[in-house]
Design a protein around this motif. Structure first.
Motif, PDB file in Angstrom:
ATOM      1  N   TYR A 205       0.838  -1.204   0.000  1.00  0.00           N
ATOM      2  CA  TYR A 205       0.000   0.000   0.000  1.00  0.00           C
ATOM      3  C   TYR A 205       0.875   1.258   0.000  1.00  0.00           C
ATOM      4  O   TYR A 205       0.615   2.221  -0.702  1.00  0.00           O
ATOM      5  CB  TYR A 205      -0.909   0.031   1.233  1.00  0.00           C
ATOM      6  CG  TYR A 205      -1.948  -1.056   1.257  1.00  0.00           C
ATOM      7  CD1 TYR A 205      -2.694  -1.325   0.119  1.00  0.00           C
ATOM      8  CD2 TYR A 205      -2.187  -1.792   2.413  1.00  0.00           C
ATOM      9  CE1 TYR A 205      -3.653  -2.325   0.140  1.00  0.00           C
ATOM     10  CE2 TYR A 205      -3.149  -2.780   2.439  1.00  0.00           C
ATOM     11  CZ  TYR A 205      -3.885  -3.052   1.299  1.00  0.00           C
ATOM     12  OH  TYR A 205      -4.834  -4.030   1.323  1.00  0.00           O
TER      13      TYR A 205
ATOM     14  N   ALA B 214      -6.798   5.526  -3.888  1.00  0.00           N
ATOM     15  CA  ALA B 214      -7.614   4.693  -3.009  1.00  0.00           C
ATOM     16  C   ALA B 214      -8.224   3.524  -3.782  1.00  0.00           C
ATOM     17  O   ALA B 214      -8.263   2.399  -3.282  1.00  0.00           O
ATOM     18  CB  ALA B 214      -8.701   5.531  -2.353  1.00  0.00           C
TER      19      ALA B 214
ATOM     20  N   LYS C 184      -5.660   0.890  -4.450  1.00  0.00           N
ATOM     21  CA  LYS C 184      -5.372   0.121  -3.228  1.00  0.00           C
ATOM     22  C   LYS C 184      -6.482  -0.883  -2.962  1.00  0.00           C
ATOM     23  O   LYS C 184      -6.219  -1.995  -2.517  1.00  0.00           O
ATOM     24  CB  LYS C 184      -5.248   1.066  -2.038  1.00  0.00           C
ATOM     25  CG  LYS C 184      -3.905   1.742  -1.972  1.00  0.00           C
ATOM     26  CD  LYS C 184      -3.885   2.684  -0.805  1.00  0.00           C
ATOM     27  CE  LYS C 184      -2.677   3.572  -0.865  1.00  0.00           C
ATOM     28  NZ  LYS C 184      -2.840   4.753  -0.027  1.00  0.00           N
ATOM     29  N   ALA C 185      -7.709  -0.471  -3.235  1.00  0.00           N
ATOM     30  CA  ALA C 185      -8.823  -1.388  -2.980  1.00  0.00           C
ATOM     31  C   ALA C 185      -8.742  -2.616  -3.884  1.00  0.00           C
ATOM     32  O   ALA C 185      -8.978  -3.727  -3.426  1.00  0.00           O
ATOM     33  CB  ALA C 185     -10.150  -0.674  -3.164  1.00  0.00           C
TER      34      ALA C 185
ATOM     35  N   SER D 294      -5.814  -4.844  -2.743  1.00  0.00           N
ATOM     36  CA  SER D 294      -6.048  -5.696  -1.584  1.00  0.00           C
ATOM     37  C   SER D 294      -6.713  -6.996  -2.010  1.00  0.00           C
ATOM     38  O   SER D 294      -6.362  -8.061  -1.531  1.00  0.00           O
ATOM     39  CB  SER D 294      -6.886  -4.969  -0.548  1.00  0.00           C
ATOM     40  OG  SER D 294      -8.229  -4.997  -0.909  1.00  0.00           O
TER      41      SER D 294
ATOM     42  N   SER E  57      -4.154  -9.099  -3.799  1.00  0.00           N
ATOM     43  CA  SER E  57      -3.155  -9.718  -2.944  1.00  0.00           C
ATOM     44  C   SER E  57      -3.771 -10.885  -2.176  1.00  0.00           C
ATOM     45  O   SER E  57      -3.103 -11.869  -1.902  1.00  0.00           O
ATOM     46  CB  SER E  57      -2.528  -8.703  -2.001  1.00  0.00           C
ATOM     47  OG  SER E  57      -3.514  -8.068  -1.255  1.00  0.00           O
TER      48      SER E  57
END
Lengths: 180, 464
Positions: free
Chosen positions: B20, B441, B444-445, B448, B451
């Motif tokens: 992140y 953002a 990143k969402a 996640s 990942s």
């Protein structure tokens, strides 16, 4: 939960690095009987709303109401203008002509709904240009997640309880922050 | 939103070292420090273009639109061509951010921010043309319906030109709001990364004091979803209304019912081409290859080949209908397009828009940066010619042979067009230095969920 509405001066907060740990931590502190005052994350975390009991916003209702207002306004204004205000013959077409009004009615609906919703949104989210926000930890807009508990008027033993609960939940750090 | 990610699919973010924090750093880095030399050179060119624009527009306003190449027969030419071209380009941004959001196309996150910015700047450029074409620009406010002392004399609500005023201004406003609501959290990120007090203050102002609490995010997502729902029909309506400017007239070549869908497909086509051009440059200059990947470029090329083919079918349908109508004037309008004085414009359009994108049926070309870039320029050129062909060839040989005429642009026409590119690039270049060009953002969402999928994969592989 207060969700930041009651702004307290002092907070204890735990920091997490991954969203799954963060979600587990909420369950863990709630099992200890604590209520989370604020949960910070760098992006929207799915499933958090249910855990924290956040009700779905009624933004869309505001949008619908305003959009409908726009629709009615556009229809009324055009009908008034074309039939009463200043009736003008355009190529022999009828003064009242619904098909010709549809594009403007549609655009006005969307405009009013979108603009209205945006203002309701910034009002409800307490956003305003130049507002000095209460941010528990600057890293929460970057790569950290945080759970905050207001401790104004709480006894030392209560604070210690919160801290130990945060430790138990897997927080990497447990810090205190006070706002001026 | 579901979090099911196929492991077979190409990742949306490349690079093994991504966290992140690294995502923030990679994107915020481009707004810090002094811009590189390349940026200054590009900005210099853009400013020169803007200067040319200011000169040519000032001259137009000072002397009147007689300084353009317009005549009695061809009374609409470069101005409306440029207008439609820019509005068309302005369609990709909201399509990417709204329509692809509703279709849950996660690859949009890498490019939506820049595409929306492009939309806004393109609509700003488009909006210039109707205004300067008024001649008396100081009376531009007459286009708004308001109770006035002239009767009150209202605007003509039956006119597509007035619908355009509503469509374009609504589109501009809604696109700005959509874009800005997405920017607030990212400005918050830049603010919290800022090292100087001045910078912190500036970005806090821009972020509206964003905090990133769970309830803020909940409302944020609600707003995005409803705005996306509102923008989707809006995108389709805007170019439909633009096409009504022509389709509701009785000019052969314009008077066709196919125009709305045909214009919308063309708009998406040209918009994606412009996004492609800009993204290929931006990812290279700003070192964002990990976020705007070859997979993104390929996805955009797929949209280009689809919409390009729709446009091609529309061209052929128009020819067929002209023949099938049995209407002599309609038939002549299309014969004249292909084999008349402006044959070169027609065949440039056909080559650039219909033939060349067919290369993208081949995966090799879809994934080639060089081919994608050249093709995006081709499409931009082709789509400009499309509007020129529709507008000028339909007008220049009208009903009276004695008034047949050939349109030639003057230096003012050309300077305004080149200058509008200067205006566009000045805005875009400033955007790339001040704003986060990728939605931090949102990336990143999706990171996640990627990942998590990667973790599952790693566990499975480990158990073998």
């Amino acid at each position: 939960m207060s969700q930041g509405k009651i702004e307290q001066k002092k907070y204890v907060y735990g920091v997490y690095s991954h969203e799954t740990n963060f979600l587990d931590a909420i369950k863990s502190v709630q099992a200890d009987g604590l209520t989370v005052d604020d949960a910070y994350s760098p992006f929207p975390v799915h499933g958090i709303d249910d855990l924290l009991g956040i009700k779905e916003t009624s933004l869309h209702k505001a949008g619908f109401t305003l959009g409908f207002t726009g629709l009615v306004t556009a229809f009324s204004v055009m009908t008034y203008v074309n039939t009463m205000g200043y009736p003008t013959v355009f190529g022999g077409k009828p003064f009242f002509s619904l098909p010709a009004f549809i594009p403007v009615m549609f655009e006005t609906t969307v405009l009013m709904a979108a603009v209205g919703m945006f203002f309701v949104y910034i009002k409800r989210n307490e956003l305003f240009p130049g507002k000095i926000p209460m941010i528990i930890d600057e890293r929460t807009t970057d790569d950290k997640f945080a759970l905050a508990f207001g401790i104004d008027g709480k006894s030392d033993s209560e604070i210690a309880e919160i801290k130990s609960s945060l430790q138990k939940s897997g927080a990497e750090e447990v810090n205190t922050k006070s706002f001026e | 939103m579901s979090k099911v990610d196929s492991l077979l699919r190409e990742p949306l973010i490349n690079g093994v070292d991504k966290t992140y924090g690294k995502i923030t750093e990679d994107i915020v880095r481009n707004t810090e420090g002094n811009p590189p030399k390349d940026w200054w050179i590009a900005f210099g060119f853009a400013l020169a273009g803007l200067l040319l624009y200011v000169i040519a527009v000032s001259w137009t306003i000072f002397k009147g639109i007689g300084v353009w190449g317009l005549q009695k027969t061809v009374n609409w030419a470069w101005d409306i061509t440029n207008f439609v071209w820019w509005v068309g380009i302005g369609h990709a941004g909201t399509l990417i951010s709204a329509v692809l959001l509703l279709f849950k196309q996660k690859w949009r996150t890498g490019i939506n921010r820049a595409a929306e910015a492009m939309t806004i700047f393109a609509v700003i450029c488009a909006g210039q043309f109707p205004l300067i074409h008024m001649g008396r620009i100081w009376q531009g406010f007459f286009i708004f319906p308001y109770a006035n002392t002239r009767g009150p004399l209202w605007v003509n609500f039956n006119s597509p030109l007035l619908w355009d005023v509503f469509a374009i201004s609504t589109y501009f406003t809604v696109s700005c709001l959509f874009w800005y609501s997405g920017l607030m959290p990212d400005f918050g990120t830049i603010r919290d990364k800022a090292k100087t007090a001045k910078r912190k203050k500036l970005y806090n102002l821009l972020s509206f004091g964003w905090r990133g609490t769970a309830i803020q995010w909940s409302r944020f997502e609600s707003l995005s979803l409803v705005l996306a729902g509102l923008s989707t029909p809006l995108v389709l309506s805007v170019h439909s209304v633009v096409s009504f400017d022509f389709a509701t007239s009785v000019i052969p070549g314009w008077h066709t019912t196919i125009f709305p869908p045909y214009f919308v497909a063309g708009a998406i086509f040209s918009g994606f081409a412009m996004v492609q051009t800009l993204m290929l440059i931006t990812r290279k200059v700003q070192k964002l290859e990990d976020y705007i990947t070859i997979a993104h470029i390929e996805s955009m090329n797929k949209v280009i080949v689809l919409t390009g083919s729709i446009v091609g079918i529309a061209y052929i349908t128009e020819l067929f209908i002209a023949w099938y109508s049995g209407y002599l004037y309609e038939q002549y309008a299309f014969y004249n397009r292909a084999f008349g004085d402006y044959w070169w414009a027609y065949w440039s359009m056909m080559t650039c828009n219909v033939l060349s994108p067919q290369l993208f049926w081949f995966k090799k070309f879809r994934r080639s940066i060089f081919v994608s870039f050249i093709m995006s320029i081709f499409v931009n050129v082709g789509m400009w010619f499309e509007r020129f062909v529709i507008i000028v060839t339909s007008l220049h040989k009208d009903f009276l042979v004695s008034s047949w005429n050939y349109f030639t642009p003057t230096w003012v026409d050309m300077s305004i067009f080149i200058g509008s590119l200067g205006l566009f690039f000045t805005c875009f270049l400033l955007f790339t230095r001040i704003f986060p060009v990728i939605a931090i953002a949102e990336v990143k969402a999706i990171f996640s969920s990627i990942s998590e999928a990667a973790q599952v994969k790693a566990k499975k592989e480990g158990s073998h």
